[in-house]
Design a protein around this motif. Structure first.
Motif, PDB file in Angstrom:
ATOM      1  N   ASN A   1      49.927  26.555 -23.915  1.00 36.51           N
ATOM      2  CA  ASN A   1      49.038  26.065 -25.060  1.00 36.51           C
ATOM      3  C   ASN A   1      48.075  26.976 -24.845  1.00 36.51           C
ATOM      4  O   ASN A   1      47.375  27.762 -25.833  1.00 36.51           O
ATOM      5  CB  ASN A   1      48.678  24.491 -25.261  1.00 36.51           C
ATOM      6  CG  ASN A   1      49.798  23.769 -25.775  1.00 36.51           C
ATOM      7  OD1 ASN A   1      50.782  24.540 -26.256  1.00 36.51           O
ATOM      8  ND2 ASN A   1      49.698  22.455 -25.504  1.00 36.51           N
TER       9      ASN A   1
ATOM     10  N   ARG B   1      47.324  29.605 -23.173  1.00 41.98           N
ATOM     11  CA  ARG B   1      47.816  31.145 -23.095  1.00 41.98           C
ATOM     12  C   ARG B   1      48.081  31.584 -24.544  1.00 41.98           C
ATOM     13  O   ARG B   1      47.418  32.621 -25.003  1.00 41.98           O
ATOM     14  CB  ARG B   1      48.914  31.415 -22.245  1.00 41.98           C
ATOM     15  CG  ARG B   1      49.308  32.903 -22.033  1.00 41.98           C
ATOM     16  CD  ARG B   1      50.446  32.987 -21.100  1.00 41.98           C
ATOM     17  NE  ARG B   1      51.653  32.823 -22.045  1.00 41.98           N
ATOM     18  CZ  ARG B   1      53.002  32.776 -21.561  1.00 41.98           C
ATOM     19  NH1 ARG B   1      53.204  32.898 -20.649  1.00 41.98           N
ATOM     20  NH2 ARG B   1      54.017  32.646 -22.351  1.00 41.98           N
ATOM     21  N   HIS B   2      48.705  30.818 -25.453  1.00 36.67           N
ATOM     22  CA  HIS B   2      48.969  31.210 -26.814  1.00 36.67           C
ATOM     23  C   HIS B   2      47.745  31.308 -27.545  1.00 36.67           C
ATOM     24  O   HIS B   2      47.539  32.225 -28.472  1.00 36.67           O
ATOM     25  CB  HIS B   2      49.845  30.245 -27.394  1.00 36.67           C
ATOM     26  CG  HIS B   2      51.312  30.500 -26.765  1.00 36.67           C
ATOM     27  ND1 HIS B   2      51.793  31.695 -26.885  1.00 36.67           N
ATOM     28  CD2 HIS B   2      52.110  29.359 -26.242  1.00 36.67           C
ATOM     29  CE1 HIS B   2      53.042  31.417 -26.239  1.00 36.67           C
ATOM     30  NE2 HIS B   2      53.293  30.155 -26.003  1.00 36.67           N
TER      31      HIS B   2
ATOM     32  N   ASP C   1      46.053  34.498 -29.387  1.00 38.05           N
ATOM     33  CA  ASP C   1      45.630  34.493 -30.847  1.00 38.05           C
ATOM     34  C   ASP C   1      44.259  34.843 -31.046  1.00 38.05           C
ATOM     35  O   ASP C   1      43.835  35.671 -31.996  1.00 38.05           O
ATOM     36  CB  ASP C   1      46.101  33.130 -31.571  1.00 38.05           C
ATOM     37  CG  ASP C   1      47.491  32.871 -31.592  1.00 38.05           C
ATOM     38  OD1 ASP C   1      48.231  33.649 -31.458  1.00 38.05           O
ATOM     39  OD2 ASP C   1      47.700  31.580 -31.849  1.00 38.05           O
TER      40      ASP C   1
ATOM     41  N   HIS D   1      51.538  31.681 -15.624  1.00 38.95           N
ATOM     42  CA  HIS D   1      50.850  31.305 -16.599  1.00 38.95           C
ATOM     43  C   HIS D   1      49.440  31.598 -16.482  1.00 38.95           C
ATOM     44  O   HIS D   1      48.580  31.950 -17.181  1.00 38.95           O
ATOM     45  CB  HIS D   1      51.112  29.842 -17.293  1.00 38.95           C
ATOM     46  CG  HIS D   1      52.369  29.485 -17.407  1.00 38.95           C
ATOM     47  ND1 HIS D   1      53.406  30.453 -18.063  1.00 38.95           N
ATOM     48  CD2 HIS D   1      53.141  28.210 -17.346  1.00 38.95           C
ATOM     49  CE1 HIS D   1      54.424  29.795 -18.179  1.00 38.95           C
ATOM     50  NE2 HIS D   1      54.537  28.455 -17.782  1.00 38.95           N
TER      51      HIS D   1
END
Length: 193
Positions: free
Chosen positions: A63, A65-66, A70, A121
């Motif tokens: 979560n 990392r995304h 973004d 990650h």
């Protein structure tokens, strides 16, 4: 009102128990009881207590990392990019402080295989920060010599807030996130127009 699925209830209960007592001091009975389920319920949905921790930790890292990817992609301006990244990363750790405490500080309880995956990650998160800092330095808007060290410092600052942050305390997630975003820009010697 819809009922929360059993798997999700167990994960939420595990977060509460692990955050309060730590992974090793938490029993499967503690988790099942918090979820309002029978002691054997955990094994119906998860192979083990460690598997449950792995799922919590992996989801938390993915979560963030995304979210950072973004934020990185949201602007070409290095100053705004780093500020946004630090704001969002810090805010996530404040809003989800119990979950973040488990995600960040119970990694040693994972199996070696799961620990390696989660470490991957973490390296991805570090790379996103390093890329943002390096780009700002290359464009002459950041004055920084140690990109990897600075990236780790900014990441650590956000992560460590879970040790002291209290959701019912005087600081809101937004106020802490804004403070840390400002500190991140100072740390890289950001030049603004």
């Amino acid at each position: 009102m819809t009922e929360v699925p059993a798997r999700e209830r167990l994960m939420d209960a595990a977060v509460e128990a692990f955050a309060e007592r730590g992974f090793h001091a938490t029993t499967t009975r503690d988790i099942s009881t918090r979820a309002g389920m029978s002691p054997a319920a955990l094994y119906v949905h998860h192979a083990s207590k460690e598997q449950l921790l792995y799922e919590i930790s992996s989801a938390g890292h993915l979560n963030t990392r995304h979210m950072l990817a973004d934020a990185y992609a949201s602007t070409a301006d290095p100053v705004a990019r780093l500020a946004t990244m630090q704001f969002e990363f810090t805010k996530w750790h404040a809003v989800h402080s119990k979950r973040a405490r488990v995600v960040q500080y119970e990694i040693s309880a994972l199996t070696p295989e799961h620990r390696r995956e989660v470490a991957g990650h973490r390296r991805d998160i570090e790379r996103i920060y390093q890329d943002a800092i390096r780009e700002g330095a290359d464009k002459g808007v950041f004055e920084i010599e140690d990109v990897p060290g600075t990236a780790l410092a900014l990441i650590s600052m956000a992560i460590d807030l879970v040790r002291w942050y209290q959701p019912d305390g005087p600081r809101t997630p937004d106020s802490v996130a804004q403070l840390y975003a400002d500190l991140a820009l100072r740390a890289v010697g950001a030049r603004t127009a």
